[in-house]
Design a protein around this motif. Sequence first.
Motif, PDB file in Angstrom:
ATOM      1  N   THR A 104       0.823  -1.209   0.000  1.00  0.00           N
ATOM      2  CA  THR A 104       0.000   0.000   0.000  1.00  0.00           C
ATOM      3  C   THR A 104       0.862   1.265   0.000  1.00  0.00           C
ATOM      4  OG1 THR A 104      -1.709  -1.213   1.226  1.00  0.00           O
ATOM      5  CG2 THR A 104      -1.881   1.185   1.181  1.00  0.00           C
ATOM      6  N   VAL A 105       1.897   1.282   0.824  1.00  0.00           N
ATOM      7  CA  VAL A 105       2.799   2.447   0.835  1.00  0.00           C
ATOM      8  C   VAL A 105       3.441   2.627  -0.538  1.00  0.00           C
ATOM      9  CG1 VAL A 105       4.907   3.415   1.823  1.00  0.00           C
ATOM     10  CG2 VAL A 105       3.229   2.309   3.314  1.00  0.00           C
ATOM     11  N   ASN A 106       3.819   1.529  -1.183  1.00  0.00           N
ATOM     12  CA  ASN A 106       4.404   1.630  -2.524  1.00  0.00           C
ATOM     13  C   ASN A 106       3.414   2.251  -3.511  1.00  0.00           C
ATOM     14  OD1 ASN A 106       6.776   0.490  -1.641  1.00  0.00           O
ATOM     15  ND2 ASN A 106       6.290  -1.568  -2.373  1.00  0.00           N
ATOM     16  N   PRO A 122       6.408  -2.493  12.053  1.00  0.00           N
ATOM     17  CA  PRO A 122       7.760  -2.642  11.483  1.00  0.00           C
ATOM     18  C   PRO A 122       7.852  -2.451   9.977  1.00  0.00           C
ATOM     19  CG  PRO A 122       7.427  -4.271  13.203  1.00  0.00           C
ATOM     20  CD  PRO A 122       6.107  -3.600  12.992  1.00  0.00           C
ATOM     21  N   PRO A 123       6.966  -3.048   9.154  1.00  0.00           N
ATOM     22  CA  PRO A 123       7.102  -2.767   7.713  1.00  0.00           C
ATOM     23  C   PRO A 123       6.775  -1.331   7.343  1.00  0.00           C
ATOM     24  CG  PRO A 123       5.192  -4.175   8.137  1.00  0.00           C
ATOM     25  CD  PRO A 123       5.979  -4.110   9.406  1.00  0.00           C
ATOM     26  N   ALA A 176       9.471   1.036   5.549  1.00  0.00           N
ATOM     27  CA  ALA A 176       9.136   1.765   4.319  1.00  0.00           C
ATOM     28  C   ALA A 176       9.461   3.239   4.424  1.00  0.00           C
ATOM     29  CB  ALA A 176       7.656   1.582   3.990  1.00  0.00           C
ATOM     30  N   GLY A 177       9.747   3.725   5.638  1.00  0.00           N
ATOM     31  CA  GLY A 177      10.149   5.120   5.815  1.00  0.00           C
ATOM     32  C   GLY A 177       9.205   5.968   6.638  1.00  0.00           C
ATOM     33  N   ILE A 178       8.119   5.392   7.164  1.00  0.00           N
ATOM     34  CA  ILE A 178       7.187   6.157   7.992  1.00  0.00           C
ATOM     35  C   ILE A 178       7.782   6.305   9.395  1.00  0.00           C
ATOM     36  CG2 ILE A 178       4.873   6.205   9.011  1.00  0.00           C
ATOM     37  CD1 ILE A 178       3.898   4.616   6.601  1.00  0.00           C
ATOM     38  N   PRO A 179       7.875   7.510   9.920  1.00  0.00           N
ATOM     39  CA  PRO A 179       8.453   7.693  11.259  1.00  0.00           C
ATOM     40  C   PRO A 179       7.633   6.964  12.322  1.00  0.00           C
ATOM     41  CG  PRO A 179       8.301   9.786  10.089  1.00  0.00           C
ATOM     42  CD  PRO A 179       7.519   8.788   9.282  1.00  0.00           C
TER      43      PRO A 179
END
Length: 255
Positions: free
Chosen positions: A141-143, A208-209, A213-216
């Motif tokens: 989803t983040v991608n 964790p994922p 993925a880069g979310i603080p």
Amino acid sequence: MTPLPHITLNAGPNATALSTLRGATRPNDPYDGLNCCHYTGDTPQHIQTSRTLLARHLHIPLQQLIIPRQTHSANVATITHPDHIPPLTDTDALVTNLPRTPLLIHTADCVPIILHDPHTHTIAAIHAGWRGAIADITTHTVNAMTTLGAHPSHIIAAMGPAICPRCFETSPQIAAQFPPHLITYPQHPSGSPATPRPHADIPAPLPPPLIQAGIPPHHISMPPLCTHCNPHILFSARHHTINSGRITTLILTNP
């Protein structure tokens, strides 16, 4: 107008995010209260009434609600044009950058997650059960959000109500899919089987994922309530059986 029973989720500025509460007058009736889900056995009339109340709360037309048919997959649908909605018959996450476009998912023990990048007005809604967590639906989803221009460092993630580890008793086969530190064996009352069944923490594998993925980490909030502990105000498949209503969790932007 009848008020919408709900709790507000933190999605950051210029966004509306919420999870519905039942608002039931007959808590033992598995469909009583607000239920917008169309594939768990409720009557079409009740579903229509519930969706109408939700649309009025959001001040949008009823037909603007985007609602998938979830199957515990890791499939993500991206919506970039209001008149070209892709098939949503096997979909467990939705992504869009269209303003005032509510993305809805339904749960009744699994974890609902909403995501929002306030800089690009890109949003997502995820249905994440243990199958979705294992299939890494959050990363997919983040991608999809980044494809629309979102940046992970800007994304805010909030989880809605979900079953807690004390309540999620499962089989050894399912427990084996989780990291060992997320499995417990609570003491059983006198007279129960000598070998306790494992309990798994469904929400715990989800941050964790997102972080990878880069979310603080401080942008991520965990479920505010346990569905199974609160069946009088929340639908719970473990409590009411799968033939019951569902919690609706949604997000839309208000740029």
